[in-house]
Motif scaffolding. Structure first.
Motif, PDB file in Angstrom:
ATOM      1  N   TYR A  84      61.506  54.272  29.591  1.00  0.00           N
ATOM      2  CA  TYR A  84      61.040  52.910  29.864  1.00  0.00           C
ATOM      3  C   TYR A  84      62.135  51.903  29.503  1.00  0.00           C
ATOM      4  CZ  TYR A  84      57.857  48.893  30.058  1.00  0.00           C
ATOM      5  OH  TYR A  84      57.249  47.704  30.373  1.00  0.00           O
ATOM      6  N   ASP A  85      62.835  52.166  28.384  1.00  0.00           N
ATOM      7  CA  ASP A  85      63.908  51.271  27.939  1.00  0.00           C
ATOM      8  C   ASP A  85      65.064  51.235  28.932  1.00  0.00           C
ATOM      9  OD1 ASP A  85      62.533  50.637  25.634  1.00  0.00           O
ATOM     10  OD2 ASP A  85      63.531  52.178  24.427  1.00  0.00           O
ATOM     11  N   LYS A  86      65.238  52.300  29.697  1.00  0.00           N
ATOM     12  CA  LYS A  86      66.345  52.384  30.644  1.00  0.00           C
ATOM     13  C   LYS A  86      66.040  51.697  31.976  1.00  0.00           C
ATOM     14  CE  LYS A  86      67.822  56.717  28.579  1.00  0.00           C
ATOM     15  NZ  LYS A  86      67.743  58.160  28.681  1.00  0.00           N
ATOM     16  N   LEU A  87      64.784  51.336  32.181  1.00  0.00           N
ATOM     17  CA  LEU A  87      64.397  50.696  33.441  1.00  0.00           C
ATOM     18  C   LEU A  87      64.884  49.251  33.502  1.00  0.00           C
ATOM     19  CD1 LEU A  87      60.670  51.895  33.726  1.00  0.00           C
ATOM     20  CD2 LEU A  87      62.656  52.878  34.863  1.00  0.00           C
ATOM     21  N   THR A  88      65.135  48.772  34.720  1.00  0.00           N
ATOM     22  CA  THR A  88      65.482  47.354  34.900  1.00  0.00           C
ATOM     23  C   THR A  88      64.208  46.539  34.719  1.00  0.00           C
ATOM     24  OG1 THR A  88      64.975  47.340  37.250  1.00  0.00           O
ATOM     25  CG2 THR A  88      67.221  47.997  36.639  1.00  0.00           C
ATOM     26  N   PRO A  89      64.323  45.241  34.473  1.00  0.00           N
ATOM     27  CA  PRO A  89      63.113  44.414  34.340  1.00  0.00           C
ATOM     28  C   PRO A  89      62.182  44.535  35.557  1.00  0.00           C
ATOM     29  CG  PRO A  89      65.026  43.185  33.595  1.00  0.00           C
ATOM     30  CD  PRO A  89      65.535  44.476  34.175  1.00  0.00           C
ATOM     31  N   GLU A  90      62.755  44.634  36.751  1.00  0.00           N
ATOM     32  CA  GLU A  90      61.936  44.758  37.965  1.00  0.00           C
ATOM     33  C   GLU A  90      61.194  46.104  37.972  1.00  0.00           C
ATOM     34  OE1 GLU A  90      65.324  44.005  38.136  1.00  0.00           O
ATOM     35  OE2 GLU A  90      64.982  41.842  38.352  1.00  0.00           O
ATOM     36  N   GLN A  91      61.894  47.172  37.574  1.00  0.00           N
ATOM     37  CA  GLN A  91      61.264  48.500  37.530  1.00  0.00           C
ATOM     38  C   GLN A  91      60.168  48.538  36.462  1.00  0.00           C
ATOM     39  OE1 GLN A  91      64.957  50.646  36.838  1.00  0.00           O
ATOM     40  NE2 GLN A  91      64.804  51.652  38.837  1.00  0.00           N
ATOM     41  N   ARG A  92      60.439  47.892  35.327  1.00  0.00           N
ATOM     42  CA  ARG A  92      59.426  47.830  34.260  1.00  0.00           C
ATOM     43  C   ARG A  92      58.181  47.116  34.761  1.00  0.00           C
ATOM     44  NH1 ARG A  92      62.434  46.360  28.555  1.00  0.00           N
ATOM     45  NH2 ARG A  92      63.824  48.141  28.582  1.00  0.00           N
ATOM     46  N   GLU A  93      58.392  45.989  35.445  1.00  0.00           N
ATOM     47  CA  GLU A  93      57.252  45.223  35.954  1.00  0.00           C
ATOM     48  C   GLU A  93      56.439  46.061  36.937  1.00  0.00           C
ATOM     49  OE1 GLU A  93      56.524  41.090  38.364  1.00  0.00           O
ATOM     50  OE2 GLU A  93      58.243  41.173  37.009  1.00  0.00           O
ATOM     51  N   ALA A  94      57.134  46.780  37.825  1.00  0.00           N
ATOM     52  CA  ALA A  94      56.452  47.628  38.807  1.00  0.00           C
ATOM     53  C   ALA A  94      55.697  48.753  38.098  1.00  0.00           C
ATOM     54  CB  ALA A  94      57.461  48.202  39.802  1.00  0.00           C
ATOM     55  N   LYS A  95      56.336  49.369  37.108  1.00  0.00           N
ATOM     56  CA  LYS A  95      55.682  50.451  36.367  1.00  0.00           C
ATOM     57  C   LYS A  95      54.463  49.920  35.610  1.00  0.00           C
ATOM     58  CE  LYS A  95      56.379  54.246  33.124  1.00  0.00           C
ATOM     59  NZ  LYS A  95      55.013  54.620  33.369  1.00  0.00           N
ATOM     60  N   ASP A  96      54.618  48.762  34.949  1.00  0.00           N
ATOM     61  CA  ASP A  96      53.497  48.155  34.219  1.00  0.00           C
ATOM     62  C   ASP A  96      52.338  47.864  35.165  1.00  0.00           C
ATOM     63  OD1 ASP A  96      54.893  48.288  31.866  1.00  0.00           O
ATOM     64  OD2 ASP A  96      55.441  46.157  31.813  1.00  0.00           O
TER      65      ASP A  96
END
Length: 189
Positions: free
Chosen positions: A4-16
């Motif tokens: 999760y820490d390695k994800l970009t902010p956009e990827q984190r938002e999509a995952k969340d």
């Protein structure tokens, strides 16, 4: 959770967003709704319109909850995810159509992932208590709750808690103040 820490902010938002949608679908499929605050959990169980208190079979134990209509299969039954204060937990029938089971948490300083252990979990790291509730607390209690929430989130992420960070900082200061000492073989827990 390191990924999760390695994800970009956009990827984190999509995952969340994806996780939230899955979580909402899982929770919606349960035969009840529930909400919680730090010290309590409220479970809302729909029952047939016109149900009376004497028609209900409710058994609240320290680690177990059974809710249903007398003579029928329980609507919900199982081991609670955490212990409760039985004497302070209650149930009431609202509008002859909803059974409200109020559970007082034994540990009022932790969020529950689910009501019954075998039911889908929610991500407690994403819980944001109502700001009004947090601001109602006195300064010392609020600080304690915020620290606890931070530490809980850090633990979930596999990162050091505030106390562990403080210890590491003190150790680094001690090392800097005593460069003549060799810490290479020191075991520090």
């Amino acid at each position: 959770m390191d990924d999760y820490d390695k994800l970009t902010p956009e990827q984190r938002e999509a995952k969340d967003k994806e996780d939230r949608a899955r979580e909402e679908a899982e929770q919606a499929a349960l035969p009840y709704r529930w909400k919680q605050e730090l010290g309590e959990v409220d479970v809302y169980v729909p029952v047939p319109k016109g149900t009376r208190g004497r028609d209900l079979a409710v058994n609240i134990q320290k680690k177990k909850l059974v809710v249903g209509l007398k003579g029928k299969e329980p609507i919900m039954e199982g081991e609670l995810c955490k212990e409760i204060k039985v004497d302070e937990s209650t149930w009431t029938l609202e509008d002859q159509s909803t059974l409200l089971v109020h559970l007082e948490k034994l540990n009022a300083m932790e969020w529950w992932e689910n009501v019954l252990k075998h039911h889908p979990k929610i991500d407690v790291r994403k819980i944001n208590p109502e700001p009004g509730k947090l601001s109602d607390l006195d300064g010392e209690t609020r600080g304690m709750v915020e620290k606890m929430m931070f530490d809980n989130q850090q633990k979930q992420l596999g990162k050091p808690t505030s106390d562990e960070m403080k210890k590491m900082e003190m150790l680094e200061k001690f090392k800097a103040a005593h460069p003549e000492m060799d810490f290479s073989n020191a075991k520090i827990s």
